[in-house]
Design a protein around this motif. Structure first.
Motif, PDB file in Angstrom:
ATOM      1  N   GLU A  20       0.804  -1.226   0.000  1.00 52.03           N
ATOM      2  CA  GLU A  20       0.000   0.000   0.000  1.00 52.03           C
ATOM      3  C   GLU A  20       0.839   1.279   0.000  1.00 52.03           C
ATOM      4  O   GLU A  20       0.592   2.184  -0.805  1.00 52.03           O
ATOM      5  CB  GLU A  20      -0.988  -0.023   1.172  1.00 52.03           C
ATOM      6  CG  GLU A  20      -2.095  -1.061   0.979  1.00 52.03           C
ATOM      7  CD  GLU A  20      -3.010  -1.173   2.177  1.00 52.03           C
ATOM      8  OE1 GLU A  20      -2.805  -0.430   3.174  1.00 52.03           O
ATOM      9  OE2 GLU A  20      -3.936  -2.008   2.126  1.00 52.03           O
ATOM     10  N   LEU A  58       2.535   1.669  -3.517  1.00 47.31           N
ATOM     11  CA  LEU A  58       1.606   2.077  -4.568  1.00 47.31           C
ATOM     12  C   LEU A  58       1.213   3.542  -4.417  1.00 47.31           C
ATOM     13  O   LEU A  58       1.056   4.252  -5.417  1.00 47.31           O
ATOM     14  CB  LEU A  58       0.360   1.187  -4.538  1.00 47.31           C
ATOM     15  CG  LEU A  58       0.596  -0.279  -4.900  1.00 47.31           C
ATOM     16  CD1 LEU A  58      -0.669  -1.092  -4.680  1.00 47.31           C
ATOM     17  CD2 LEU A  58       1.065  -0.414  -6.345  1.00 47.31           C
ATOM     18  N   GLU A  89       2.012   6.582  -7.306  1.00 47.03           N
ATOM     19  CA  GLU A  89       1.041   7.479  -7.920  1.00 47.03           C
ATOM     20  C   GLU A  89       1.680   8.825  -8.268  1.00 47.03           C
ATOM     21  O   GLU A  89       1.212   9.528  -9.163  1.00 47.03           O
ATOM     22  CB  GLU A  89      -0.146   7.710  -6.984  1.00 47.03           C
ATOM     23  CG  GLU A  89      -1.035   6.495  -6.792  1.00 47.03           C
ATOM     24  CD  GLU A  89      -2.132   6.740  -5.779  1.00 47.03           C
ATOM     25  OE1 GLU A  89      -2.244   7.894  -5.280  1.00 47.03           O
ATOM     26  OE2 GLU A  89      -2.898   5.805  -5.483  1.00 47.03           O
ATOM     27  N   LEU A 148       0.793  -8.164  -8.337  1.00 44.66           N
ATOM     28  CA  LEU A 148       0.161  -6.998  -7.726  1.00 44.66           C
ATOM     29  C   LEU A 148       0.506  -5.710  -8.483  1.00 44.66           C
ATOM     30  O   LEU A 148      -0.354  -4.848  -8.685  1.00 44.66           O
ATOM     31  CB  LEU A 148       0.588  -6.878  -6.262  1.00 44.66           C
ATOM     32  CG  LEU A 148       0.078  -7.988  -5.333  1.00 44.66           C
ATOM     33  CD1 LEU A 148       0.732  -7.865  -3.959  1.00 44.66           C
ATOM     34  CD2 LEU A 148      -1.436  -7.936  -5.211  1.00 44.66           C
ATOM     35  N   GLU A 155      -1.516  -5.525 -11.646  1.00 40.27           N
ATOM     36  CA  GLU A 155      -2.921  -5.216 -11.394  1.00 40.27           C
ATOM     37  C   GLU A 155      -3.143  -3.758 -10.991  1.00 40.27           C
ATOM     38  O   GLU A 155      -4.232  -3.221 -11.188  1.00 40.27           O
ATOM     39  CB  GLU A 155      -3.463  -6.119 -10.295  1.00 40.27           C
ATOM     40  CG  GLU A 155      -3.569  -7.589 -10.685  1.00 40.27           C
ATOM     41  CD  GLU A 155      -3.970  -8.473  -9.516  1.00 40.27           C
ATOM     42  OE1 GLU A 155      -4.271  -9.655  -9.751  1.00 40.27           O
ATOM     43  OE2 GLU A 155      -3.955  -7.983  -8.351  1.00 40.27           O
ATOM     44  N   ASN A 156      -2.120  -3.138 -10.411  1.00 40.78           N
ATOM     45  CA  ASN A 156      -2.342  -1.831  -9.788  1.00 40.78           C
ATOM     46  C   ASN A 156      -1.596  -0.671 -10.449  1.00 40.78           C
ATOM     47  O   ASN A 156      -1.707   0.470  -9.986  1.00 40.78           O
ATOM     48  CB  ASN A 156      -1.911  -1.898  -8.313  1.00 40.78           C
ATOM     49  CG  ASN A 156      -2.875  -2.718  -7.477  1.00 40.78           C
ATOM     50  OD1 ASN A 156      -3.934  -2.240  -7.071  1.00 40.78           O
ATOM     51  ND2 ASN A 156      -2.520  -3.975  -7.226  1.00 40.78           N
ATOM     52  N   THR A 157      -0.819  -0.941 -11.492  1.00 38.98           N
ATOM     53  CA  THR A 157      -0.107   0.149 -12.152  1.00 38.98           C
ATOM     54  C   THR A 157      -0.311   0.095 -13.658  1.00 38.98           C
ATOM     55  O   THR A 157      -0.870  -0.855 -14.181  1.00 38.98           O
ATOM     56  CB  THR A 157       1.408   0.078 -11.839  1.00 38.98           C
ATOM     57  OG1 THR A 157       1.919  -1.180 -12.290  1.00 38.98           O
ATOM     58  CG2 THR A 157       1.663   0.236 -10.362  1.00 38.98           C
TER      59      THR A 157
END
Length: 221
Positions: free
Chosen positions: A183, A186, A190, A216, A219-221
């Motif tokens: 967390e 990420l 941003e 991960l 999926e998140n970037t």
């Protein structure tokens, strides 16, 4: 995707070739290498270890030494100048001394127990130009950071090191990597691209942790 890999601390008894093979075999492309810790990759000499890693096809993201910036006695030795060098820092550093110690080198200060809190790290990076390595355990150990602090920290973060852990009254316990461990990383991503994210896995299965990190980030970037 941001390059990912392993820290030599994940497999301290692995040879340079085996360390590289583990990273490459589980979705990684490189390594961060701690120098002077007695990890097996360097037992035949740092240069020979680096050569073996290159021959295996893995990249070196950065190296790391135990020097603590802000300590007048700190010496950054045995770190090849071809790569950024991860270092530590005293809790309340003199920016003038740190700037002098960092002159001519690409130094990255790790969030670490006993080091500066996030506000001090932001100020230090702004005043001296040192980069930062966001170690998620180290971040917790210096008091953590909210999203506003992470946004202010982001422009100075060059790399991140993730690991699974939980803190108890008896101390820190390592566990397999979980999505929540990423967390703060990420949140920083941003605001700034990172040169790499590495896993320091001490729960017995660094390959699985690295594969999860790859999943991960995808999926998140």
């Amino acid at each position: 995707m941001t390059p990912i890999g392993l820290s030599s601390g994940s497999l301290p008894h692995a040879t340079a070739a085996d360390l590289a093979a583990t990273a490459l075999g589980h979705g990684g492309s490189g390594l961060d290498l701690r120098i002077g810790k007695g990890h097996a990759w360097e037992l035949d000499g740092v240069e020979r270890g680096l050569s073996a890693i290159a021959a295996a096809g893995a990249e070196v993201f950065f190296t790391g030494v135990g020097a603590r910036l802000g300590d007048p006695a700190a010496e950054i030795v045995d770190a090849p100048p071809a790569w950024p060098v991860k270092v530590f820092c005293v809790e309340r550093p003199d920016p003038g001394l740190v700037a002098e110690q960092a002159a001519g080198r690409d130094l990255w200060v790790e969030t670490h127990a006993g080091g500066p809190d996030v506000t001090t790290l932001i100020d230090l990076a702004e005043r001296t130009g040192v980069g930062l390595v966001l170690d998620v355990l180290g971040l917790a150990e210096i008091g953590g950071a909210d999203r506003h602090e992470l946004a202010a920290l982001a422009p100075h973060v060059r790399a991140a090191q993730v690991k699974g852990f939980h803190r108890t009254p008896q101390g820190t316990r390592h566990r397999p990597l979980e999505p929540r461990d990423l967390e703060p990383v990420l949140a920083v991503m941003e605001g700034t691209p990172l040169r790499c994210v590495t896993v320091e896995s001490r729960a017995g299965n660094p390959g699985a942790d690295l594969a999860l990190l790859a999943k991960l980030l995808k999926e998140n970037t």
